[in-house]
Design a protein around this motif. Structure first.
Motif, mmCIF file in Angstrom:
data_model
loop_
_atom_site.group_PDB
_atom_site.id
_atom_site.type_symbol
_atom_site.label_atom_id
_atom_site.label_comp_id
_atom_site.label_asym_id
_atom_site.label_seq_id
_atom_site.Cartn_x
_atom_site.Cartn_y
_atom_site.Cartn_z
ATOM 1 N N ALA A 32 0.754 -1.458 -0.209
ATOM 2 C CA ALA A 32 -0.096 -0.077 -0.151
ATOM 3 C C ALA A 32 0.844 1.335 0.015
ATOM 4 N N ALA A 33 2.077 1.208 0.374
ATOM 5 C CA ALA A 33 2.853 2.462 0.562
ATOM 6 C C ALA A 33 3.768 2.652 -0.838
ATOM 7 N N TYR A 34 3.613 1.790 -1.621
ATOM 8 C CA TYR A 34 4.335 1.838 -2.852
ATOM 9 C C TYR A 34 3.268 2.035 -4.088
ATOM 10 N N ARG A 35 4.059 2.843 -5.149
ATOM 11 C CA ARG A 35 3.499 2.968 -6.498
ATOM 12 C C ARG A 35 4.392 2.368 -7.286
ATOM 13 N N VAL A 36 4.035 2.419 -8.785
ATOM 14 C CA VAL A 36 4.761 1.760 -9.882
ATOM 15 C C VAL A 36 6.130 2.645 -9.872
ATOM 16 N N GLU A 37 6.255 3.993 -9.591
ATOM 17 C CA GLU A 37 7.259 4.789 -9.595
ATOM 18 C C GLU A 37 8.530 4.087 -8.697
ATOM 19 N N ASP A 38 7.923 3.690 -7.588
ATOM 20 C CA ASP A 38 8.854 2.880 -6.628
ATOM 21 C C ASP A 38 9.751 1.732 -7.194
ATOM 22 N N PHE A 39 8.835 0.943 -7.863
ATOM 23 C CA PHE A 39 9.394 -0.234 -8.680
ATOM 24 C C PHE A 39 10.330 0.222 -9.531
ATOM 25 N N GLU A 40 10.127 1.195 -10.409
ATOM 26 C CA GLU A 40 11.110 1.767 -11.340
ATOM 27 C C GLU A 40 12.261 2.243 -10.630
ATOM 28 N N LEU A 41 12.067 3.041 -9.518
ATOM 29 C CA LEU A 41 13.368 3.417 -8.741
ATOM 30 C C LEU A 41 14.278 2.271 -8.166
ATOM 31 N N LEU A 42 13.327 1.246 -7.542
ATOM 32 C CA LEU A 42 13.955 0.079 -7.029
ATOM 33 C C LEU A 42 14.913 -0.517 -8.417
ATOM 34 N N GLY A 43 14.343 -0.720 -9.344
ATOM 35 C CA GLY A 43 15.396 -1.251 -10.543
ATOM 36 C C GLY A 43 16.313 -0.624 -10.781
ATOM 37 N N MET A 44 16.389 1.013 -10.845
ATOM 38 C CA MET A 44 17.483 1.658 -11.135
ATOM 39 C C MET A 44 18.668 1.349 -9.845
ATOM 40 N N LEU A 45 18.044 1.342 -8.700
ATOM 41 C CA LEU A 45 19.109 1.123 -7.595
ATOM 42 C C LEU A 45 19.594 -0.186 -7.565
ATOM 43 N N ILE A 46 18.740 -1.176 -8.113
ATOM 44 C CA ILE A 46 19.572 -2.606 -8.197
ATOM 45 C C ILE A 46 20.392 -2.565 -9.386
ATOM 46 N N GLU A 47 20.274 -1.953 -10.577
ATOM 47 C CA GLU A 47 20.955 -1.962 -11.671
ATOM 48 C C GLU A 47 22.409 -1.114 -11.277
ATOM 49 N N SER A 48 22.382 -0.363 -10.518
ATOM 50 C CA SER A 48 23.614 0.203 -9.977
ATOM 51 C C SER A 48 24.712 -0.388 -9.194
ATOM 52 N N HIS A 49 24.178 -1.772 -8.870
ATOM 53 C CA HIS A 49 25.189 -2.665 -8.239
ATOM 54 C C HIS A 49 25.253 -3.754 -8.836
ATOM 55 N N GLY A 50 26.239 -4.730 -8.345
ATOM 56 C CA GLY A 50 26.798 -5.801 -8.912
ATOM 57 C C GLY A 50 25.927 -6.860 -8.751
ATOM 58 N N GLY A 51 24.405 -7.126 -8.599
ATOM 59 C CA GLY A 51 23.840 -8.100 -8.432
ATOM 60 C C GLY A 51 22.866 -8.044 -7.295
ATOM 61 N N ILE A 52 22.223 -9.040 -7.012
ATOM 62 C CA ILE A 52 21.284 -8.935 -5.770
ATOM 63 C C ILE A 52 21.818 -10.436 -4.677
ATOM 64 N N VAL A 53 21.857 -10.039 -3.419
ATOM 65 C CA VAL A 53 22.032 -11.262 -2.702
ATOM 66 C C VAL A 53 20.722 -11.141 -1.650
ATOM 67 N N PHE A 54 20.350 -12.345 -1.654
ATOM 68 C CA PHE A 54 19.220 -12.833 -0.948
ATOM 69 C C PHE A 54 19.610 -13.780 0.091
ATOM 70 N N CYS A 55 19.064 -13.696 1.302
ATOM 71 C CA CYS A 55 19.053 -14.837 2.527
ATOM 72 C C CYS A 55 17.824 -15.635 2.318
ATOM 73 N N PRO A 56 17.936 -16.871 2.701
ATOM 74 C CA PRO A 56 16.645 -17.782 2.827
ATOM 75 C C PRO A 56 15.640 -16.988 3.613
ATOM 76 N N ASN A 57 16.019 -16.380 4.850
ATOM 77 C CA ASN A 57 15.149 -15.826 5.593
ATOM 78 C C ASN A 57 14.070 -14.628 4.813
ATOM 79 N N VAL A 58 14.676 -13.985 4.218
ATOM 80 C CA VAL A 58 14.079 -13.009 3.215
ATOM 81 C C VAL A 58 13.405 -13.455 2.150
ATOM 82 N N LEU A 59 13.841 -14.578 1.579
ATOM 83 C CA LEU A 59 13.158 -15.443 0.649
ATOM 84 C C LEU A 59 11.837 -15.922 1.156
#
Length: 155
Positions: A32-59
């Motif tokens: 509820a706190a997010y919009r499509v623009e948030d998803f687009e911003l998140l994508g830009m932030l992720i792309e500026s890094h060298g990949g994503i790291v998840f842990c089993p807890n978050v997944l």
């Protein structure tokens, strides 16, 4: 090479829902706190890094929260989570709970946040919408980005 980014559960949820269908962001009650623009911003932030790291807890938490929507969207989201987890741009790092609980933040923020805190020891940047976790990581001299600060400067 840029550091990998560690996502918290809320941002992982936004990522998976947005990758499935951007219109689902406004329909998912946990976003509820997010919009499509948030998803687009998140994508830009992720792309500026060298990949994503998840842990089993978050997944696991993300998988559970994805289910807070009706079918057939629920199944679509599960399929997207599967593709994200299998992606070559995504790594999964395991931190033993016995190790994570040794950090003082475990008692204040819980197990998943203690695991995320631990992951920042290994040349990774935390990307989070959780102010308390963000401040803990910074106070330990590690790198963290508060999504809400970036969002406030962007929108």
């Amino acid at each position: 090479m840029p550091k990998r980014v560690v996502l918290d559960t809320n941002l992982a949820l936004l990522l998976v829902v947005g990758l499935t269908d951007r219109t689902y962001i406004s329909r998912h009650k946990r976003l509820a706190a997010y919009r499509v623009e948030d998803f687009e911003l998140l994508g830009m932030l992720i792309e500026s890094h060298g990949g994503i790291v998840f842990c089993p807890n978050v997944l696991s938490e993300t998988s559970n929260l994805l289910r807070h929507i009706h079918e057939p969207i629920r199944s679509e989201l599960s399929g997207t989570l599967e593709r994200v987890v299998r992606s070559t741009a995504v790594a999964e790092e395991y931190v033993a709970s016995a190790q994570a609980v040794t950090h003082g933040i475990f008692h204040r923020l819980g197990l998943t946040d203690a695991v995320l805190f631990t992951l920042t020891e290994f040349d990774a940047v935390l990307l989070t919408a959780d102010l308390s976790l963000y401040l803990e990581v910074l106070s330990a001299g590690r790198e963290a980005v508060n999504y809400n600060h970036v969002r406030d400067r962007t929108f």
